[in-house]
Design a protein around this motif. Structure first.
Motif, PDB file in Angstrom:
ATOM      1  N   ILE A  80      18.142   7.187  -5.033  1.00  0.00           N
ATOM      2  CA  ILE A  80      18.357   8.220  -4.011  1.00  0.00           C
ATOM      3  C   ILE A  80      18.605   7.612  -2.636  1.00  0.00           C
ATOM      4  O   ILE A  80      19.452   8.086  -1.872  1.00  0.00           O
ATOM      5  N   LEU A  81      17.870   6.539  -2.334  1.00  0.00           N
ATOM      6  CA  LEU A  81      17.905   5.958  -0.997  1.00  0.00           C
ATOM      7  C   LEU A  81      18.799   4.730  -0.941  1.00  0.00           C
ATOM      8  O   LEU A  81      18.998   4.036  -1.942  1.00  0.00           O
ATOM      9  N   SER A  82      19.294   4.441   0.254  1.00  0.00           N
ATOM     10  CA  SER A  82      20.058   3.216   0.482  1.00  0.00           C
ATOM     11  C   SER A  82      19.096   2.033   0.561  1.00  0.00           C
ATOM     12  O   SER A  82      17.893   2.228   0.765  1.00  0.00           O
ATOM     13  N   PRO A  83      19.585   0.803   0.428  1.00  0.00           N
ATOM     14  CA  PRO A  83      18.692  -0.361   0.567  1.00  0.00           C
ATOM     15  C   PRO A  83      17.951  -0.384   1.899  1.00  0.00           C
ATOM     16  O   PRO A  83      16.768  -0.734   1.952  1.00  0.00           O
ATOM     17  N   ARG A  84      18.607   0.003   2.979  1.00  0.00           N
ATOM     18  CA  ARG A  84      17.946   0.037   4.282  1.00  0.00           C
ATOM     19  C   ARG A  84      16.846   1.090   4.297  1.00  0.00           C
ATOM     20  O   ARG A  84      15.759   0.869   4.825  1.00  0.00           O
ATOM     21  N   GLU A  85      17.132   2.260   3.709  1.00  0.00           N
ATOM     22  CA  GLU A  85      16.116   3.312   3.661  1.00  0.00           C
ATOM     23  C   GLU A  85      14.922   2.897   2.811  1.00  0.00           C
ATOM     24  O   GLU A  85      13.774   3.197   3.161  1.00  0.00           O
ATOM     25  N   ILE A  86      15.168   2.197   1.719  1.00  0.00           N
ATOM     26  CA  ILE A  86      14.078   1.693   0.876  1.00  0.00           C
ATOM     27  C   ILE A  86      13.205   0.732   1.678  1.00  0.00           C
ATOM     28  O   ILE A  86      11.967   0.780   1.632  1.00  0.00           O
ATOM     29  N   GLU A  87      13.846  -0.144   2.453  1.00  0.00           N
ATOM     30  CA  GLU A  87      13.119  -1.121   3.259  1.00  0.00           C
ATOM     31  C   GLU A  87      12.239  -0.427   4.295  1.00  0.00           C
ATOM     32  O   GLU A  87      11.062  -0.773   4.476  1.00  0.00           O
ATOM     33  N   ILE A  88      12.797   0.570   4.966  1.00  0.00           N
ATOM     34  CA  ILE A  88      12.053   1.304   5.982  1.00  0.00           C
ATOM     35  C   ILE A  88      10.935   2.125   5.348  1.00  0.00           C
ATOM     36  O   ILE A  88       9.804   2.145   5.838  1.00  0.00           O
ATOM     37  N   ALA A  89      11.247   2.802   4.254  1.00  0.00           N
ATOM     38  CA  ALA A  89      10.247   3.627   3.578  1.00  0.00           C
ATOM     39  C   ALA A  89       9.068   2.786   3.100  1.00  0.00           C
ATOM     40  O   ALA A  89       7.901   3.173   3.265  1.00  0.00           O
ATOM     41  N   SER A  90       9.352   1.640   2.529  1.00  0.00           N
ATOM     42  CA  SER A  90       8.289   0.773   2.018  1.00  0.00           C
ATOM     43  C   SER A  90       7.408   0.268   3.157  1.00  0.00           C
ATOM     44  O   SER A  90       6.174   0.268   3.045  1.00  0.00           O
ATOM     45  N   ALA A  91       8.035  -0.156   4.253  1.00  0.00           N
ATOM     46  CA  ALA A  91       7.273  -0.671   5.392  1.00  0.00           C
ATOM     47  C   ALA A  91       6.394   0.416   5.996  1.00  0.00           C
ATOM     48  O   ALA A  91       5.221   0.195   6.304  1.00  0.00           O
ATOM     49  N   TYR A  92       6.950   1.617   6.151  1.00  0.00           N
ATOM     50  CA  TYR A  92       6.192   2.722   6.750  1.00  0.00           C
ATOM     51  C   TYR A  92       5.036   3.146   5.844  1.00  0.00           C
ATOM     52  O   TYR A  92       3.922   3.388   6.309  1.00  0.00           O
ATOM     53  N   ALA A  93       5.295   3.220   4.538  1.00  0.00           N
ATOM     54  CA  ALA A  93       4.256   3.615   3.588  1.00  0.00           C
ATOM     55  C   ALA A  93       3.105   2.614   3.561  1.00  0.00           C
ATOM     56  O   ALA A  93       1.965   2.973   3.273  1.00  0.00           O
ATOM     57  N   GLN A  94       3.413   1.359   3.882  1.00  0.00           N
ATOM     58  CA  GLN A  94       2.388   0.307   3.871  1.00  0.00           C
ATOM     59  C   GLN A  94       1.656   0.187   5.204  1.00  0.00           C
ATOM     60  O   GLN A  94       0.786  -0.668   5.362  1.00  0.00           O
ATOM     61  N   GLY A  95       2.020   1.047   6.167  1.00  0.00           N
ATOM     62  CA  GLY A  95       1.271   1.095   7.415  1.00  0.00           C
ATOM     63  C   GLY A  95       1.960   0.544   8.638  1.00  0.00           C
ATOM     64  O   GLY A  95       1.391   0.563   9.728  1.00  0.00           O
ATOM     65  N   ASP A  96       3.194   0.055   8.516  1.00  0.00           N
ATOM     66  CA  ASP A  96       3.903  -0.451   9.692  1.00  0.00           C
ATOM     67  C   ASP A  96       4.262   0.691  10.638  1.00  0.00           C
ATOM     68  O   ASP A  96       4.554   1.811  10.206  1.00  0.00           O
ATOM     69  N   THR A  97       4.264   0.418  11.931  1.00  0.00           N
ATOM     70  CA  THR A  97       4.634   1.414  12.934  1.00  0.00           C
ATOM     71  C   THR A  97       6.148   1.418  13.136  1.00  0.00           C
ATOM     72  O   THR A  97       6.864   0.516  12.697  1.00  0.00           O
ATOM     73  N   TYR A  98       6.624   2.459  13.822  1.00  0.00           N
ATOM     74  CA  TYR A  98       8.048   2.507  14.165  1.00  0.00           C
ATOM     75  C   TYR A  98       8.459   1.233  14.905  1.00  0.00           C
ATOM     76  O   TYR A  98       9.507   0.641  14.643  1.00  0.00           O
ATOM     77  N   GLN A  99       7.596   0.832  15.860  1.00  0.00           N
ATOM     78  CA  GLN A  99       7.901  -0.323  16.699  1.00  0.00           C
ATOM     79  C   GLN A  99       8.013  -1.591  15.875  1.00  0.00           C
ATOM     80  O   GLN A  99       8.935  -2.395  16.060  1.00  0.00           O
ATOM     81  N   ALA A 100       7.075  -1.793  14.946  1.00  0.00           N
ATOM     82  CA  ALA A 100       7.087  -3.003  14.120  1.00  0.00           C
ATOM     83  C   ALA A 100       8.316  -3.041  13.218  1.00  0.00           C
ATOM     84  O   ALA A 100       8.965  -4.086  13.063  1.00  0.00           O
TER      85      ALA A 100
END
Length: 291
Positions: free
Chosen positions: A27-47
């Motif tokens: 469903i998601l693009s590689p960039r979206e997967i990267e962002i989704a995974s980072a956010y789900a693991q606790g990274d902030t928008y800034q990070a």
């Protein structure tokens, strides 16, 4: 007579609901997967933005699309969906964008409350370590206000300032501030206006103002060495005295709205509390020192 297009649409929807659910990777693009995974693991928008070389606002735009596409309404749902869980609700397409926006807004509100509570905890336990406190305050401010860098300026009277704490600032701008030490801000700069009015100065685009066409060194350093475009400066007041300026910068033309400005004001107020707390601790230590 039946409406054939409507029947076909309903049949298609039924078939889609009966079909095996597709994975996030489909469903998601590689960039979206990267962002989704980072956010789900606790990274902030800034990070996430710093790691990918994009603006924090772009991260949020991606997340809104990710929530809509995966039919999730919380970070926990996102984490579970990325881990292989099925969608927990049948989110109607018409409502998906609204639900994803509300979910992100709620998470951001909770994150603001947690950040403000954490800042107060840091101040109370700092033991007078003002550098650690200011670094934390600026870090939270940049993340929550979606800004690239921030500077806390001490005010030395008569529009004279010195940068005492910075976070995320480009090295050329940092070097310029270090070289100048205490400098006088002209009346047309943001800091100059703040010193005169003691009110918030919100500049939509530092390159669009007439002063950018002059030889003002502070505006040149801000725009060229710092790469700043949108900028907000909050007065740090101790009673009726201006003690400093709390400034945050975006490197794209994206003016700070009322919510971001209010947040920055809160962090500026907490910075004053931290400074006064540090001075009080220093005075107590000096008083208790052996003579």
């Amino acid at each position: 007579m039946s409406d054939q297009p409507t029947c076909n649409r309903i049949r298609k929807q039924l078939n889609e609901r009966c079909a095996s659910p597709v994975s996030p990777e489909e469903i998601l693009s590689p960039r979206e997967i990267e962002i989704a995974s980072a956010y789900a693991q606790g990274d902030t928008y800034q990070a996430i933005a710093a790691r990918l070389g994009i603006a924090p606002s772009t991260v949020r735009t991606h997340l809104a699309a990710i929530y809509r596409k995966l039919e999730v309404s919380s970070k926990l749902d996102l984490h579970a969906r990325l881990g292989g869980a099925l969608p927990t609700a049948d989110m109607q397409t018409d409502h998906a964008a609204v639900i994803s926006e509300l979910a992100l807004s709620l998470e951001e509100s909770l994150r603001r409350e947690q950040a403000l509570a954490e800042v107060l905890r840091i101040i109370s336990r700092s033991g007078g370590d003002i550098d650690a406190v200011m670094s934390a305050i600026l870090g939270f401010a940049l993340d929550l206000c979606e800004a690239e860098f921030g500077i806390l300026f001490d005010h030395h009277g008569d529009r004279r300032y010195a940068a005492s704490h910075t976070r995320g600032i480009p090295k050329p701008f940092r070097d310029w501030l270090d070289a100048y030490g205490v400098f006088t801000a002209s009346l047309r700069t943001g800091l100059g206006r703040l010193a005169t009015s003691h009110t918030v100065v919100n500049i939509y685009d530092v390159r669009a103002e007439e002063i950018f066409q002059t030889d003002d060194q502070l505006r040149y350093a801000t725009a060229i060495l710092g790469g700043a475009r949108s900028f907000v400066a909050i007065p740090m007041m101790s009673g009726n005295e201006l003690v400093g300026a709390f400034t945050i910068y975006r490197q794209t033309v994206r003016p700070f709205g009322a919510q971001a400005t209010t947040l920055a004001q809160t962090f500026a107020d907490q910075s004053v509390i931290a400074l006064e707390n540090a001075r009080m601790i220093a005075a107590l230590r000096q008083k208790g020192a052996p003579k």
